[in-house]
Enzyme design. Structure first.
Site, PDB file in Angstrom:
ATOM      1  N   ARG A   1       0.268   5.089 -23.344  1.00  0.00           N
ATOM      2  CA  ARG A   1       0.688   5.330 -21.964  1.00  0.00           C
ATOM      3  C   ARG A   1       0.723   4.064 -21.116  1.00  0.00           C
ATOM      4  O   ARG A   1       1.383   4.034 -20.082  1.00  0.00           O
ATOM      5  CB  ARG A   1      -0.215   6.364 -21.293  1.00  0.00           C
ATOM      6  CG  ARG A   1      -1.623   5.890 -21.007  1.00  0.00           C
ATOM      7  CD  ARG A   1      -2.448   6.947 -20.309  1.00  0.00           C
ATOM      8  NE  ARG A   1      -2.619   8.134 -21.136  1.00  0.00           N
ATOM      9  CZ  ARG A   1      -3.424   9.141 -20.778  1.00  0.00           C
ATOM     10  NH1 ARG A   1      -4.081   9.110 -19.647  1.00  0.00           N
ATOM     11  NH2 ARG A   1      -3.569  10.181 -21.591  1.00  0.00           N
TER      12      ARG A   1
ATOM     13  N   GLU B   1     -10.174  -1.836 -26.152  1.00  0.00           N
ATOM     14  CA  GLU B   1     -10.726  -0.493 -26.087  1.00  0.00           C
ATOM     15  C   GLU B   1      -9.910   0.411 -27.012  1.00  0.00           C
ATOM     16  O   GLU B   1      -8.676   0.342 -27.019  1.00  0.00           O
ATOM     17  CB  GLU B   1     -10.701   0.043 -24.656  1.00  0.00           C
ATOM     18  CG  GLU B   1     -11.644  -0.703 -23.726  1.00  0.00           C
ATOM     19  CD  GLU B   1     -11.686  -0.118 -22.337  1.00  0.00           C
ATOM     20  OE1 GLU B   1     -12.670  -0.356 -21.615  1.00  0.00           O
ATOM     21  OE2 GLU B   1     -10.714   0.579 -21.954  1.00  0.00           O
TER      22      GLU B   1
ATOM     23  N   GLU C   1     -21.835  -0.094 -23.332  1.00  0.00           N
ATOM     24  CA  GLU C   1     -21.281  -0.171 -21.981  1.00  0.00           C
ATOM     25  C   GLU C   1     -21.524   1.176 -21.315  1.00  0.00           C
ATOM     26  O   GLU C   1     -21.034   2.200 -21.782  1.00  0.00           O
ATOM     27  CB  GLU C   1     -19.789  -0.491 -22.001  1.00  0.00           C
ATOM     28  CG  GLU C   1     -19.194  -0.589 -20.599  1.00  0.00           C
ATOM     29  CD  GLU C   1     -17.770  -1.118 -20.574  1.00  0.00           C
ATOM     30  OE1 GLU C   1     -17.045  -0.797 -19.607  1.00  0.00           O
ATOM     31  OE2 GLU C   1     -17.385  -1.844 -21.521  1.00  0.00           O
TER      32      GLU C   1
ATOM     33  N   HIS D   1     -16.277   1.204 -15.112  1.00  0.00           N
ATOM     34  CA  HIS D   1     -15.521   2.385 -14.683  1.00  0.00           C
ATOM     35  C   HIS D   1     -15.809   2.722 -13.215  1.00  0.00           C
ATOM     36  O   HIS D   1     -16.929   3.010 -12.843  1.00  0.00           O
ATOM     37  CB  HIS D   1     -15.789   3.623 -15.535  1.00  0.00           C
ATOM     38  CG  HIS D   1     -14.666   4.629 -15.438  1.00  0.00           C
ATOM     39  ND1 HIS D   1     -13.531   4.554 -16.224  1.00  0.00           N
ATOM     40  CD2 HIS D   1     -14.489   5.697 -14.648  1.00  0.00           C
ATOM     41  CE1 HIS D   1     -12.715   5.555 -15.927  1.00  0.00           C
ATOM     42  NE2 HIS D   1     -13.266   6.255 -14.970  1.00  0.00           N
TER      43      HIS D   1
ATOM     44  N   THR E   1     -10.193   7.311 -18.898  1.00  0.00           N
ATOM     45  CA  THR E   1     -11.375   7.683 -19.663  1.00  0.00           C
ATOM     46  C   THR E   1     -12.419   8.289 -18.742  1.00  0.00           C
ATOM     47  O   THR E   1     -12.878   7.648 -17.800  1.00  0.00           O
ATOM     48  CB  THR E   1     -11.958   6.453 -20.381  1.00  0.00           C
ATOM     49  OG1 THR E   1     -10.950   5.889 -21.215  1.00  0.00           O
ATOM     50  CG2 THR E   1     -13.152   6.845 -21.226  1.00  0.00           C
TER      51      THR E   1
ATOM     52  N   HIS F   1      -6.809  -1.285 -23.228  1.00  0.00           N
ATOM     53  CA  HIS F   1      -7.013  -0.052 -23.998  1.00  0.00           C
ATOM     54  C   HIS F   1      -5.700   0.345 -24.655  1.00  0.00           C
ATOM     55  O   HIS F   1      -4.740   0.683 -23.981  1.00  0.00           O
ATOM     56  CB  HIS F   1      -7.499   1.052 -23.053  1.00  0.00           C
ATOM     57  CG  HIS F   1      -7.872   2.328 -23.738  1.00  0.00           C
ATOM     58  ND1 HIS F   1      -8.457   3.372 -23.062  1.00  0.00           N
ATOM     59  CD2 HIS F   1      -7.751   2.747 -25.027  1.00  0.00           C
ATOM     60  CE1 HIS F   1      -8.679   4.371 -23.901  1.00  0.00           C
ATOM     61  NE2 HIS F   1      -8.250   4.015 -25.098  1.00  0.00           N
TER      62      HIS F   1
ATOM     63  N   ARG G   1      -4.098   3.108 -26.202  1.00  0.00           N
ATOM     64  CA  ARG G   1      -4.278   4.553 -26.354  1.00  0.00           C
ATOM     65  C   ARG G   1      -3.353   5.117 -27.432  1.00  0.00           C
ATOM     66  O   ARG G   1      -2.304   4.554 -27.722  1.00  0.00           O
ATOM     67  CB  ARG G   1      -4.001   5.260 -25.029  1.00  0.00           C
ATOM     68  CG  ARG G   1      -5.152   5.189 -24.044  1.00  0.00           C
ATOM     69  CD  ARG G   1      -4.828   5.975 -22.789  1.00  0.00           C
ATOM     70  NE  ARG G   1      -5.992   6.106 -21.932  1.00  0.00           N
ATOM     71  CZ  ARG G   1      -6.835   7.136 -21.945  1.00  0.00           C
ATOM     72  NH1 ARG G   1      -6.622   8.130 -22.787  1.00  0.00           N
ATOM     73  NH2 ARG G   1      -7.870   7.179 -21.137  1.00  0.00           N
TER      74      ARG G   1
ATOM     75  N   HIS H   1      -3.459  -1.292 -16.065  1.00  0.00           N
ATOM     76  CA  HIS H   1      -2.613  -0.692 -15.043  1.00  0.00           C
ATOM     77  C   HIS H   1      -1.481  -1.596 -14.566  1.00  0.00           C
ATOM     78  O   HIS H   1      -0.621  -1.154 -13.807  1.00  0.00           O
ATOM     79  CB  HIS H   1      -3.466  -0.141 -13.905  1.00  0.00           C
ATOM     80  CG  HIS H   1      -4.314   1.003 -14.403  1.00  0.00           C
ATOM     81  ND1 HIS H   1      -3.750   2.180 -14.843  1.00  0.00           N
ATOM     82  CD2 HIS H   1      -5.644   1.115 -14.594  1.00  0.00           C
ATOM     83  CE1 HIS H   1      -4.710   2.986 -15.257  1.00  0.00           C
ATOM     84  NE2 HIS H   1      -5.870   2.365 -15.128  1.00  0.00           N
TER      85      HIS H   1
ATOM     86  N   ASN I   1      -9.749  -5.616 -16.718  1.00  0.00           N
ATOM     87  CA  ASN I   1      -8.907  -4.690 -17.475  1.00  0.00           C
ATOM     88  C   ASN I   1      -7.501  -4.704 -16.886  1.00  0.00           C
ATOM     89  O   ASN I   1      -7.327  -4.436 -15.691  1.00  0.00           O
ATOM     90  CB  ASN I   1      -9.509  -3.290 -17.420  1.00  0.00           C
ATOM     91  CG  ASN I   1      -8.781  -2.308 -18.319  1.00  0.00           C
ATOM     92  OD1 ASN I   1      -7.558  -2.243 -18.314  1.00  0.00           O
ATOM     93  ND2 ASN I   1      -9.524  -1.531 -19.073  1.00  0.00           N
TER      94      ASN I   1
END
Length: 251
Positions: free
Chosen positions: A52, A76, A157, A200, A107, A46, A48, A13, A10
């Site tokens: 963000r 996502e 998941e 996660h 999340t 993701h 969003r 970030h 992922n």
């Protein structure tokens, strides 16, 4: 040799760092390319509602990159009409529907498919008919697994955040209880025809207990890998995660 779980990286970030100052650097798409070169089996991002981290143009570029590299992009998204329209246009190889709240930092918790079935099921069907493999990000409970199996989703998941937090708090007994729940839930999901993924809060220190679950076909890890890349480089972080998973599965 036992089949290894795929490793999805992922890259959200990387975009978080970029957005902290604005501008274009660091570029999450360049990060995705580096992750692919380092051995990632897939890229997760993701989009969003509040944008963000990932931006719409990031997703378009990521899809182009992943197609060129023959690597799946796992988008996502929340189960909303706006996100459905974007996903239908983008046509990523994989889509994971996740819960989303503006006030959360990331999340937290799984999607309540049982309560939201009438909203979620038509979205999964539309996405599947559009050519995407659909996953639902859920807690490892029987009611959620059976609800997921009654949609067009092909994958579940399991949210591993609470397991990770239990270890962070030093509560080994609680963490062990989560592992037992994951094992039982993974077996049920597999019996119902659902592919099993986990994600996660996974790290070098806690991923092994998840990786050894026989039904685990994919691990999606982002925040930890991107954080460790600051100290050891992205390629080294991905290589080390792969090593830990491989060693666990081989034992």
């Amino acid at each position: 040799m036992k089949t290894l779980p795929r490793l999805g990286v992922n890259i959200d970030h990387i975009a978080t760092i970029r957005n902290a100052r604005g501008g274009e650097h660091p570029d999450p798409v360049a990060g995705a390319y580096a992750a692919i070169q380092a051995g990632a089996d897939g890229i997760t991002a993701h989009l969003r509602e509040d944008r963000r981290h990932m931006r719409d143009e990031d997703m378009t570029r990521l899809q182009m990159l992943c197609e060129s590299q023959n690597i799946p992009l796992n988008m996502e998204m929340a189960a909303t009409p706006d996100m459905l329209a974007i996903a239908l246009n983008l046509k990523p190889k994989a889509i994971c529907i996740v819960p989303e709240r503006r006030e959360e930092r990331t999340t937290e918790g799984g999607l309540d498919v049982a309560s939201g079935h009438n909203q979620i099921e038509p979205i999964t069907r539309a996405l599947k008919e559009n050519g995407s493999r659909v996953s639902l990000f859920i807690e490892a409970t029987e009611v959620q697994i059976r609800a997921a199996a009654s949609t067009a989703a092909e994958v579940v998941e399991f949210h591993t955040g609470a397991y990770a937090h239990a270890l962070d708090d030093g509560d080994q007994a609680k963490a062990d209880a989560y592992i037992e729940a994951f094992k039982k839930s993974a077996k049920l999901a597999d019996e119902l025809g659902l592919e099993v993924h986990f994600g996660h809060g996974l790290t070098f220190d806690n991923v092994a207990a998840i990786a050894v679950i026989p039904e685990c076909m994919e691990l999606n890890i982002g925040h930890f890998i991107i954080g460790e890349a600051v100290f050891m480089g992205l390629e080294a972080a991905i290589t080390e995660m792969r090593r830990v998973v491989t060693d666990a599965r081989a034992s």
